[in-house]
Design an enzyme around this catalytic site. Structure first.
Site, PDB file in Angstrom:
ATOM      1  CD  GLU A  91       0.671   0.496   1.020  1.00  0.00           C
ATOM      2  OE1 GLU A  91       1.459   1.409   1.322  1.00  0.00           O
ATOM      3  OE2 GLU A  91      -0.409   0.696   0.423  1.00  0.00           O
ATOM      4  CG  HIS A 123      -3.221  -4.272  -0.602  1.00  0.00           C
ATOM      5  ND1 HIS A 123      -4.341  -5.077  -0.686  1.00  0.00           N
ATOM      6  CD2 HIS A 123      -3.666  -3.015  -0.792  1.00  0.00           C
ATOM      7  CE1 HIS A 123      -5.407  -4.336  -0.894  1.00  0.00           C
ATOM      8  NE2 HIS A 123      -5.030  -3.082  -0.964  1.00  0.00           N
ATOM      9  CB  CYS A 127       0.895  -1.148  -6.218  1.00  0.00           C
ATOM     10  SG  CYS A 127       1.114   0.605  -6.589  1.00  0.00           S
ATOM     11  CG  ASN A 154      -7.714   4.512  -2.558  1.00  0.00           C
ATOM     12  OD1 ASN A 154      -8.546   5.083  -3.262  1.00  0.00           O
ATOM     13  ND2 ASN A 154      -7.543   3.198  -2.599  1.00  0.00           N
ATOM     14  CB  CYS A 214       0.605   6.361  -4.440  1.00  0.00           C
ATOM     15  SG  CYS A 214      -0.055   6.175  -6.104  1.00  0.00           S
ATOM     16  CG  HIS A 238      -9.001  -3.434   0.738  1.00  0.00           C
ATOM     17  ND1 HIS A 238      -8.095  -2.788   1.550  1.00  0.00           N
ATOM     18  CD2 HIS A 238      -8.777  -4.764   0.916  1.00  0.00           C
ATOM     19  CE1 HIS A 238      -7.357  -3.688   2.193  1.00  0.00           C
ATOM     20  NE2 HIS A 238      -7.750  -4.885   1.814  1.00  0.00           N
TER      21      HIS A 238
END
Length: 284
Positions: A125, A73, A95, A224, A194, A41
């Site tokens: 995600e 995602h 990820c 994030n 994460c 993004h």
């Protein structure tokens, strides 16, 4: 003279760097590479990938080429099955932390738990994680959603979108326990945050606490990046920008301590341009 400080951890995280490097390498070997949804993004990064001929598609029905990339995602197993049925070459850049959340959701579903994902239900995600819950789950950021369920399952599993703020997730978990821990209830809480994002949030907040103004560089739809803004805004004047051109000179009047950080999908070139503009505006 103003002091301009960068956060200790800034720019691409390991997962994003791997995804971007992989797509660039594949695009140099194959023409017509398509990503199922935006790889990350961040418009600047997506623009760079477009220069390599990479095209974004929204659905499997939009596929025109023979090479499709699953974004960082991730996706649900149903989407993977659709890609396999089309016979295209699939490059999976999910990820590692997202994959861990997907595996946790599948294990909960297999054990007959109803999965609650603390996160934005519209984020790709989160949609993917719920896909691994085999239809037995819900995403929400508000515990009231669970209070309003007529028959809340007795066996609940609680996960988090990987980029959420740990303290907010902890509060949410406590609220779920308060309403769901009744006779014969069984709750399974799994930390799927994460580790890298957690560290970035902590380091950025410390920087913000010693700053007069903070700039958060990142995409407007980056989860994030949004959370970095939310954290910093509690302790300092904070502005989210996408590029150096977004900086208003007036913001810097009287500001001696300037903090800079960036979302995990912001590239080095964009960060460097912001730093150069800040130095130019404060050194004059």
């Amino acid at each position: 003279m103003s002091e301009i400080r960068r956060a200790a951890h800034i720019g691409f995280c390991m997962g994003v760097r791997r995804a971007v490097d992989t797509v660039i390498r594949v695009s140099q070997q194959h023409s017509g590479v398509e990503t199922l949804g935006a790889l990350v993004h961040n418009q600047q990064v997506l623009g760079k990938l477009a220069g390599y001929g990479v095209r974004i598609i929204d659905n499997t029905s939009d596929i025109h080429g023979d090479t499709v990339v699953i974004s960082a995602h991730g996706v649900g197993p149903q989407v993977t099955a659709e890609l396999e049925a089309r016979g295209v070459s699939v490059i999976d850049t999910t990820c590692a932390f997202v994959r861990r959340a997907q595996v946790a959701a599948r294990r909960l579903a297999d054990a007959d738990f109803f999965t609650i994902v603390y996160g934005d239900g519209g984020h790709p995600e989160v949609k993917g994680i719920l896909g691994w819950a085999d239809g037995k789950g819900i995403a929400t950021l508000d515990v009231a959603t669970l209070r309003n369920m007529p028959n809340l399952p007795r066996k609940l599993g609680i996960l988090s979108q990987t980029t959420q703020i740990p303290e907010a997730f902890a509060v949410f978990v406590k609220e779920v326990v308060d309403i769901a821990l009744v006779k014969d209830a069984e709750l399974h809480i799994i930390d799927t945050l994460c580790h890298d994002i957690r560290r970035r949030q902590s380091d950025t907040l410390k920087m913000a606490e010693g700053s007069d103004i903070v700039f958060i560089i990142g995409g407007r739809n980056s989860a994030n990046t949004k959370h970095l803004f939310e954290l910093c805004a509690t302790v300092a004047e904070t502005h989210q920008i996408e590029t150096a051109a977004d900086i208003e000179p007036g913001w810097l009047c009287g500001k001696k301590r300037i903090g800079v950080t960036a979302g995990a999908s912001t590239d080095d070139a964009t960060i460097d341009e912001v730093m150069l503009r800040l130095h130019a505006l404060t050194d004059s």
